[in-house]
Design a protein around this motif. Structure first.
Motif, PDB file in Angstrom:
ATOM      1  N   ARG A 129       0.877  -1.176   0.000  1.00  0.00           N
ATOM      2  CA  ARG A 129       0.000   0.000   0.000  1.00  0.00           C
ATOM      3  C   ARG A 129       0.903   1.212   0.000  1.00  0.00           C
ATOM      4  NH1 ARG A 129      -2.288   3.721   3.346  1.00  0.00           N
ATOM      5  NH2 ARG A 129      -0.982   3.028   5.072  1.00  0.00           N
ATOM      6  N   ALA A 130       0.712   2.096  -0.993  1.00  0.00           N
ATOM      7  CA  ALA A 130       1.623   3.233  -1.147  1.00  0.00           C
ATOM      8  C   ALA A 130       0.866   4.534  -1.384  1.00  0.00           C
ATOM      9  CB  ALA A 130       2.587   2.980  -2.308  1.00  0.00           C
ATOM     10  N   ILE A 131       1.529   5.620  -0.984  1.00  0.00           N
ATOM     11  CA  ILE A 131       1.078   6.991  -1.226  1.00  0.00           C
ATOM     12  C   ILE A 131       2.114   7.604  -2.162  1.00  0.00           C
ATOM     13  CG2 ILE A 131       0.474   9.195  -0.144  1.00  0.00           C
ATOM     14  CD1 ILE A 131      -1.101   6.709   0.952  1.00  0.00           C
ATOM     15  N   THR A 132       1.661   8.254  -3.232  1.00  0.00           N
ATOM     16  CA  THR A 132       2.606   8.805  -4.198  1.00  0.00           C
ATOM     17  C   THR A 132       2.043  10.031  -4.901  1.00  0.00           C
ATOM     18  OG1 THR A 132       4.001   8.269  -6.114  1.00  0.00           O
ATOM     19  CG2 THR A 132       1.807   7.287  -6.075  1.00  0.00           C
ATOM     20  N   ASP A 133       2.951  10.858  -5.433  1.00  0.00           N
ATOM     21  CA  ASP A 133       2.535  11.954  -6.310  1.00  0.00           C
ATOM     22  C   ASP A 133       2.756  11.575  -7.779  1.00  0.00           C
ATOM     23  OD1 ASP A 133       5.308  12.241  -6.718  1.00  0.00           O
ATOM     24  OD2 ASP A 133       5.457  13.958  -5.380  1.00  0.00           O
ATOM     25  N   PHE A 134       3.274  10.373  -8.030  1.00  0.00           N
ATOM     26  CA  PHE A 134       3.520   9.810  -9.357  1.00  0.00           C
ATOM     27  C   PHE A 134       4.591  10.562 -10.151  1.00  0.00           C
ATOM     28  CE2 PHE A 134      -0.809   8.441  -8.317  1.00  0.00           C
ATOM     29  CZ  PHE A 134      -0.696   7.074  -8.498  1.00  0.00           C
ATOM     30  N   TYR A 187       7.613  12.396  -8.158  1.00  0.00           N
ATOM     31  CA  TYR A 187       8.844  12.615  -7.413  1.00  0.00           C
ATOM     32  C   TYR A 187       9.093  11.582  -6.318  1.00  0.00           C
ATOM     33  CZ  TYR A 187      12.414  14.980  -4.644  1.00  0.00           C
ATOM     34  OH  TYR A 187      13.556  15.274  -3.955  1.00  0.00           O
ATOM     35  N   CYS A 188       8.065  11.283  -5.515  1.00  0.00           N
ATOM     36  CA  CYS A 188       8.296  10.340  -4.417  1.00  0.00           C
ATOM     37  C   CYS A 188       7.116   9.397  -4.231  1.00  0.00           C
ATOM     38  CB  CYS A 188       8.618  11.066  -3.119  1.00  0.00           C
ATOM     39  SG  CYS A 188       7.281  12.087  -2.499  1.00  0.00           S
ATOM     40  N   THR A 189       7.441   8.231  -3.708  1.00  0.00           N
ATOM     41  CA  THR A 189       6.461   7.194  -3.390  1.00  0.00           C
ATOM     42  C   THR A 189       6.787   6.657  -2.014  1.00  0.00           C
ATOM     43  OG1 THR A 189       6.233   6.565  -5.709  1.00  0.00           O
ATOM     44  CG2 THR A 189       5.544   4.927  -4.069  1.00  0.00           C
ATOM     45  N   TYR A 190       5.830   6.729  -1.102  1.00  0.00           N
ATOM     46  CA  TYR A 190       6.011   6.187   0.235  1.00  0.00           C
ATOM     47  C   TYR A 190       5.313   4.841   0.295  1.00  0.00           C
ATOM     48  CZ  TYR A 190       5.395   5.453   5.234  1.00  0.00           C
ATOM     49  OH  TYR A 190       5.376   4.904   6.480  1.00  0.00           O
ATOM     50  N   LEU A 191       6.080   3.788   0.382  1.00  0.00           N
ATOM     51  CA  LEU A 191       5.538   2.442   0.512  1.00  0.00           C
ATOM     52  C   LEU A 191       5.242   2.210   1.990  1.00  0.00           C
ATOM     53  CD1 LEU A 191       4.719  -0.285  -0.542  1.00  0.00           C
ATOM     54  CD2 LEU A 191       7.126  -0.922  -0.695  1.00  0.00           C
ATOM     55  N   SER A 192       4.017   2.498   2.359  1.00  0.00           N
ATOM     56  CA  SER A 192       3.618   2.502   3.761  1.00  0.00           C
ATOM     57  C   SER A 192       3.466   1.104   4.343  1.00  0.00           C
ATOM     58  CB  SER A 192       2.309   3.269   3.909  1.00  0.00           C
ATOM     59  OG  SER A 192       1.896   3.291   5.246  1.00  0.00           O
ATOM     60  N   ASP A 193       2.942   0.178   3.551  1.00  0.00           N
ATOM     61  CA  ASP A 193       2.736  -1.184   4.035  1.00  0.00           C
ATOM     62  C   ASP A 193       3.261  -2.186   3.016  1.00  0.00           C
ATOM     63  OD1 ASP A 193       1.189  -0.538   6.438  1.00  0.00           O
ATOM     64  OD2 ASP A 193      -0.392   0.062   5.039  1.00  0.00           O
ATOM     65  N   LEU A 194       4.092  -3.080   3.485  1.00  0.00           N
ATOM     66  CA  LEU A 194       4.528  -4.237   2.704  1.00  0.00           C
ATOM     67  C   LEU A 194       4.355  -5.428   3.624  1.00  0.00           C
ATOM     68  CD1 LEU A 194       5.796  -5.432   0.122  1.00  0.00           C
ATOM     69  CD2 LEU A 194       8.001  -5.194   1.282  1.00  0.00           C
ATOM     70  N   ALA A 195       3.344  -6.226   3.351  1.00  0.00           N
ATOM     71  CA  ALA A 195       3.017  -7.355   4.221  1.00  0.00           C
ATOM     72  C   ALA A 195       2.984  -8.636   3.399  1.00  0.00           C
ATOM     73  CB  ALA A 195       1.653  -7.129   4.878  1.00  0.00           C
ATOM     74  N   VAL A 196       3.747  -9.626   3.843  1.00  0.00           N
ATOM     75  CA  VAL A 196       3.741 -10.942   3.209  1.00  0.00           C
ATOM     76  C   VAL A 196       3.518 -11.982   4.300  1.00  0.00           C
ATOM     77  CG1 VAL A 196       5.072 -12.623   1.869  1.00  0.00           C
ATOM     78  CG2 VAL A 196       5.285 -10.183   1.352  1.00  0.00           C
ATOM     79  N   ASP A 197       2.546 -12.831   4.085  1.00  0.00           N
ATOM     80  CA  ASP A 197       2.248 -13.930   5.012  1.00  0.00           C
ATOM     81  C   ASP A 197       3.552 -14.651   5.352  1.00  0.00           C
ATOM     82  OD1 ASP A 197       1.621 -16.608   5.909  1.00  0.00           O
ATOM     83  OD2 ASP A 197      -0.360 -16.438   5.002  1.00  0.00           O
ATOM     84  N   VAL A 198       3.807 -14.874   6.644  1.00  0.00           N
ATOM     85  CA  VAL A 198       5.076 -15.502   7.062  1.00  0.00           C
ATOM     86  C   VAL A 198       5.291 -16.854   6.404  1.00  0.00           C
ATOM     87  CG1 VAL A 198       5.307 -14.261   9.252  1.00  0.00           C
ATOM     88  CG2 VAL A 198       4.066 -16.429   9.189  1.00  0.00           C
ATOM     89  N   ASP A 199       4.222 -17.577   6.080  1.00  0.00           N
ATOM     90  CA  ASP A 199       4.366 -18.874   5.409  1.00  0.00           C
ATOM     91  C   ASP A 199       4.836 -18.742   3.966  1.00  0.00           C
ATOM     92  OD1 ASP A 199       3.557 -20.188   7.725  1.00  0.00           O
ATOM     93  OD2 ASP A 199       1.462 -20.389   7.056  1.00  0.00           O
ATOM     94  N   TYR A 200       4.807 -17.533   3.409  1.00  0.00           N
ATOM     95  CA  TYR A 200       5.202 -17.306   2.018  1.00  0.00           C
ATOM     96  C   TYR A 200       6.430 -16.409   1.896  1.00  0.00           C
ATOM     97  CZ  TYR A 200       0.921 -19.626   0.717  1.00  0.00           C
ATOM     98  OH  TYR A 200      -0.060 -20.566   0.558  1.00  0.00           O
ATOM     99  N   GLN A 201       7.010 -16.008   3.022  1.00  0.00           N
ATOM    100  CA  GLN A 201       8.204 -15.170   2.976  1.00  0.00           C
ATOM    101  C   GLN A 201       9.388 -15.988   2.472  1.00  0.00           C
ATOM    102  OE1 GLN A 201       8.578 -13.183   6.794  1.00  0.00           O
ATOM    103  NE2 GLN A 201       6.622 -12.144   6.520  1.00  0.00           N
ATOM    104  N   GLY A 202      10.330 -15.315   1.848  1.00  0.00           N
ATOM    105  CA  GLY A 202      11.506 -15.979   1.302  1.00  0.00           C
ATOM    106  C   GLY A 202      11.291 -16.551  -0.086  1.00  0.00           C
ATOM    107  N   ARG A 203      10.177 -16.222  -0.711  1.00  0.00           N
ATOM    108  CA  ARG A 203       9.860 -16.735  -2.052  1.00  0.00           C
ATOM    109  C   ARG A 203       9.863 -15.631  -3.110  1.00  0.00           C
ATOM    110  NH1 ARG A 203       4.919 -21.036  -1.140  1.00  0.00           N
ATOM    111  NH2 ARG A 203       5.652 -21.877   0.836  1.00  0.00           N
ATOM    112  N   GLY A 204      10.284 -14.427  -2.736  1.00  0.00           N
ATOM    113  CA  GLY A 204      10.344 -13.337  -3.702  1.00  0.00           C
ATOM    114  C   GLY A 204       9.070 -12.521  -3.819  1.00  0.00           C
ATOM    115  N   VAL A 205       8.080 -12.812  -3.001  1.00  0.00           N
ATOM    116  CA  VAL A 205       6.806 -12.095  -3.085  1.00  0.00           C
ATOM    117  C   VAL A 205       6.996 -10.624  -2.707  1.00  0.00           C
ATOM    118  CG1 VAL A 205       4.439 -11.959  -2.211  1.00  0.00           C
ATOM    119  CG2 VAL A 205       5.479 -14.195  -2.654  1.00  0.00           C
ATOM    120  N   GLY A 206       7.698 -10.361  -1.618  1.00  0.00           N
ATOM    121  CA  GLY A 206       7.939  -8.980  -1.201  1.00  0.00           C
ATOM    122  C   GLY A 206       8.708  -8.197  -2.240  1.00  0.00           C
TER     123      GLY A 206
END
Length: 142
Positions: A68-73, A75-94
């Motif tokens: 989930r990100a906030i951006t002006d499209f 100059y800057c983009t703030y990636l506020s939330d990056l959430a990956v289910d712990v059972d799927y971490q380490g697979r390149g999803v993030g």
């Protein structure tokens, strides 16, 4: 040739992602510890006012990640939330969610992310540069 596990997931824009699904993946990622998951109005507002909401889903449609990100499209983009289910971490999803978020917001923008404490070692691993001068004002009661 082995398949890339991150390609086994579909990344898509989901601007109408439900608050319930969002909270569920936040809980399964441990990000819920730092998000207002018990405040339905705040969660709904976070989703409604985001400029970019991307999801990662399995071929069966299970939600395993969200950005989930906030951006002006421009100059800057703030990636506020990056959430990956712990059972799927380490697979390149993030990594894919970050790449696609940056692509949607515009690669000419600087992508900014504040790391969860446990994830600090992950971001340099995928090529992100640490910045040493972030400043914040904590929220006050309304």
């Amino acid at each position: 040739m082995p398949t890339d596990p991150a390609r086994e997931f579909t990344i898509a824009a989901e601007p109408s992602l439900s608050a319930d699904e969002f909270v569920d993946v936040l809980r399964r990622s441990t990000l819920a510890e730092r998000r207002p998951v018990d405040n339905a109005d705040q969660i709904a507002g976070m989703l409604a006012h985001a400029h970019v909401v991307l999801t990662a889903r399995t071929p069966e449609g299970a939600l395993v990640g969200v950005s989930r990100a906030i951006t002006d499209f421009h100059y800057c983009t703030y990636l506020s939330d990056l959430a990956v289910d712990v059972d799927y971490q380490g697979r390149g999803v993030g990594r894919r969610l970050i790449e696609e978020t940056h692509a949607v917001a515009g690669r000419q923008t600087t992508l900014i992310l504040l790391s969860a404490p446990a994830a600090r070692g992950y971001y340099p691993h995928i090529g992100m540069e640490q910045h040493d001068s972030c400043w914040i004002i904590r929220p006050t009661a309304s």
